[in-house]
Design a protein around this motif. Structure first.
Motif, PDB file in Angstrom:
ATOM      1  N   TRP A  14      -7.120   3.765   0.956  1.00  8.68           N
ATOM      2  CA  TRP A  14      -5.654   2.495   0.824  1.00  8.68           C
ATOM      3  C   TRP A  14      -5.550   2.462  -0.727  1.00  8.68           C
ATOM      4  CZ3 TRP A  14      -4.396   0.152   5.291  1.00  8.68           C
ATOM      5  CH2 TRP A  14      -5.429   1.239   6.751  1.00  8.68           C
ATOM      6  N   THR A  15      -4.840   1.816  -0.876  1.00  8.82           N
ATOM      7  CA  THR A  15      -3.972   1.104  -1.713  1.00  8.82           C
ATOM      8  C   THR A  15      -4.186  -0.925  -1.631  1.00  8.82           C
ATOM      9  OG1 THR A  15      -2.563   2.983  -1.967  1.00  8.82           O
ATOM     10  CG2 THR A  15      -2.513   1.552  -3.068  1.00  8.82           C
ATOM     11  N   ARG A  16      -4.480  -1.215  -2.583  1.00  9.96           N
ATOM     12  CA  ARG A  16      -4.067  -2.627  -3.220  1.00  9.96           C
ATOM     13  C   ARG A  16      -2.513  -3.261  -3.052  1.00  9.96           C
ATOM     14  NH1 ARG A  16      -7.651  -7.033  -6.353  1.00  9.96           N
ATOM     15  NH2 ARG A  16      -5.691  -9.062  -6.170  1.00  9.96           N
ATOM     16  N   ARG A  17      -2.676  -3.735  -1.979  1.00 14.62           N
ATOM     17  CA  ARG A  17      -0.629  -4.116  -2.471  1.00 14.62           C
ATOM     18  C   ARG A  17      -0.724  -5.578  -2.580  1.00 14.62           C
ATOM     19  NH1 ARG A  17       1.603   0.580  -2.916  1.00 14.62           N
ATOM     20  NH2 ARG A  17       0.917   2.073  -1.586  1.00 14.62           N
ATOM     21  N   GLU A  65      -4.220  -3.861   2.521  1.00 14.75           N
ATOM     22  CA  GLU A  65      -3.549  -2.340   1.615  1.00 14.75           C
ATOM     23  C   GLU A  65      -3.187  -1.954   2.030  1.00 14.75           C
ATOM     24  OE1 GLU A  65      -8.050  -1.560   0.264  1.00 14.75           O
ATOM     25  OE2 GLU A  65      -7.882  -2.657   1.607  1.00 14.75           O
ATOM     26  N   LEU A 104      -7.072  -9.854   1.602  1.00 13.61           N
ATOM     27  CA  LEU A 104      -6.725  -8.779   1.458  1.00 13.61           C
ATOM     28  C   LEU A 104      -5.815  -7.311   1.902  1.00 13.61           C
ATOM     29  CD1 LEU A 104      -6.548  -6.834  -1.755  1.00 13.61           C
ATOM     30  CD2 LEU A 104      -8.899  -6.252  -0.473  1.00 13.61           C
ATOM     31  N   LYS A 141      -2.918  -9.985  -3.019  1.00 15.10           N
ATOM     32  CA  LYS A 141      -4.035 -11.090  -2.813  1.00 15.10           C
ATOM     33  C   LYS A 141      -4.604 -11.724  -3.080  1.00 15.10           C
ATOM     34  CE  LYS A 141      -9.291 -10.812  -3.325  1.00 15.10           C
ATOM     35  NZ  LYS A 141      -9.482 -12.215  -3.278  1.00 15.10           N
ATOM     36  N   TRP A 152      -1.511  -0.630   7.513  1.00  8.84           N
ATOM     37  CA  TRP A 152      -2.162  -1.872   7.158  1.00  8.84           C
ATOM     38  C   TRP A 152      -2.971  -2.022   7.275  1.00  8.84           C
ATOM     39  CZ3 TRP A 152       1.696  -3.341   2.932  1.00  8.84           C
ATOM     40  CH2 TRP A 152       2.588  -2.333   2.316  1.00  8.84           C
TER      41      TRP A 152
END
Length: 454
Positions: free
Chosen positions: A296-299, A286, A284, A301, A329
């Motif tokens: 943190w923002t998910r970018r 982020e 994952l 997976k 990151w």
């Protein structure tokens, strides 16, 4: 006394004079730009140094100055001239059996072409082998008249693992051939319910009217059923920059790694680079800005891998993500589906630089100045000035220029730090007025008290 109080009130209420216009020395660094004489609108891609030194994520702290030190109108757009990747297009191709493999001087095949130059039929010599044994293919681009950026191969699905290596040659006459891709690996690996497929070939140089695809390895022939091509966009060659970042493990958090990029780049591609052979990570990814309190923002997976079954090894392709200009990151690896051990993978980020347009007013050379803690975005909306600019070379008013490769120091790195805050004059004046008022009231009370005693 009252007159003095009124003067203080006027000083407090009257707005302070505006700050002087910014000069080149209000910015930390700069890059020279030579613009051809007669250019109305100059255009360029922002260099990497701008992203590394700009203080604002919106790039509002950049300016363009002419040789006289005067700022000229400019506008930034996110890579609108660099079109997104073109769609895949099916290509006409013809199998070339083993007996008619190319020799020095060209093919031993009969090629009939129509009046427009297109391949109509490829006639090998008699006693050919069936098509499924073909290890070389002729790809016809004569009707396209554009260079390919990539090839994508499709084959009959099978139950066994498929791995092969291909070379690609180009020709205008089917006689003289130039190799434009020496070796590219393709694969279709299935194991444990997973499928790792790599079926694209990137072409290193421009293509011609015909391509020759040759399987290099001695294994079974790949049963190709379709070949697609992705063309280079018309106009200017698109730019995509890839940077590799070293990571650090997070203490007391196994399988978690953090990375920090050297600038606020508009990242839209991510990948993991493994230095050890046969590494795989279900991970994952982020991101967030430099604020420690930011979330943190998910970018992305998914699966990243490196499989060393050939040279070069098979690796995962860069994955598309929503554009992010975050500097930090975080990678979280699922240990149950990973084979990286204690190694720290490197993060690869890819981005397309913004396009900068500016009016070439005055004499050159021009200076792109960037990095200022006091500069703010332009208040004037100059987009209307550029609405007529075409998005392709020679179709609009703009002329694409290349800035000098080295950057120079202007005001110096101290311009990246906010200056000391000025004294709060308005607050001081207000308190002075309040204190003066108190003193006046106290004086009046004292005088009144004396009169009453008298």
């Amino acid at each position: 006394m009252r007159k003095w109080l009124w003067l203080l009130l006027l000083a407090v209420c009257n707005p302070s004079p505006s700050l002087a216009d910014l000069t080149v020395n209000d910015f930390a660094y700069g890059i020279r730009i030579d613009v051809p004489v007669g250019t109305a609108v100059a255009a360029m891609s922002l260099p990497e140094q701008v992203y590394a030194s700009a203080c604002r994520r919106d790039l509002g702290d950049i300016r363009v100055f002419n040789a006289s030190g005067e700022p000229v109108p400019h506008m930034i757009r996110y890579a609108q001239t660099q079109s997104a990747e073109a769609p895949w297009r099916s290509l006409a191709f013809f199998p070339l059996p083993e007996e008619v493999a190319p020799e020095a001087g060209g093919y031993r095949v009969f090629v009939r072409t129509g009046p427009d130059g297109a391949v109509v039929q490829v006639d090998p010599r008699p006693a050919i082998l069936p098509d499924e044994y073909a290890r070389s293919f002729l790809i016809d681009l004569s009707l396209v008249n554009r260079s390919l950026a990539q090839l994508r191969l499709e084959w009959q699905p099978g139950e066994t693992t498929l791995m092969a290596a291909f070379a690609v040659d180009a020709s205008d006459d089917l006689v003289a051939w130039t190799t434009i891709q020496k070796r590219a690996a393709i694969s279709d690996i299935r194991h444990g319910g997973r499928r790792l497929i790599s079926n694209t070939i990137t072409l290193d140089r421009g293509t011609k009217r015909y391509l020759r695809l040759r399987q290099l390895n001695a294994g079974p022939a790949v049963p190709l059923i379709r070949i697609d091509g992705r063309f280079q966009p018309e106009g200017r060659i698109p730019i995509r920059v890839f940077l590799k970042i070293d990571g650090q493990p997070v203490p007391e958090s196994p399988g978690v790694f953090e990375y920090r990029s050297t600038g606020a780049f508009p990242v839209d591609r991510v990948n993991l680079i493994f230095d050890q052979a046969n590494s795989m990570a279900e991970a994952l990814l982020e991101s967030r800005n430099d604020d420690p309190k930011a979330t943190w923002t998910r970018r992305f997976k998914g699966l990243f891998y490196r499989i060393d079954v050939d040279n070069p090894p098979l690796t995962s392709s860069p994955q598309a993500v929503p554009i992010s200009m975050d500097r930090r990151w975080r990678l979280t690896v699922d240990a149950s589906d990973s084979t990286i051990g204690s190694a720290v993978p490197r993060l690869e980020i890819g981005y397309r630089p913004h396009d900068l347009f500016f009016i070439a007013r005055g004499s050159g050379p021009f200076t792109l100045a960037f990095g200022s803690a006091v500069a703010e975005p332009l208040k004037v909306n100059v987009a209307a000035l550029f609405d007529g600019i075409g998005r392709h070379r020679e179709n609009g008013l703009e002329r694409w220029v290349t800035p000098q490769s080295t950057w120079m120091v202007l005001g110096g790195p101290q311009r990246l730090s906010p200056p000391p805050k000025p004294l709060p004059m308005r607050r001081i004046l207000l308190w002075s007025v309040l204190l003066a008022g108190v003193l006046v009231v106290a004086a009046m009370a004292w005088r009144l008290a004396r009169r009453l005693k008298g």
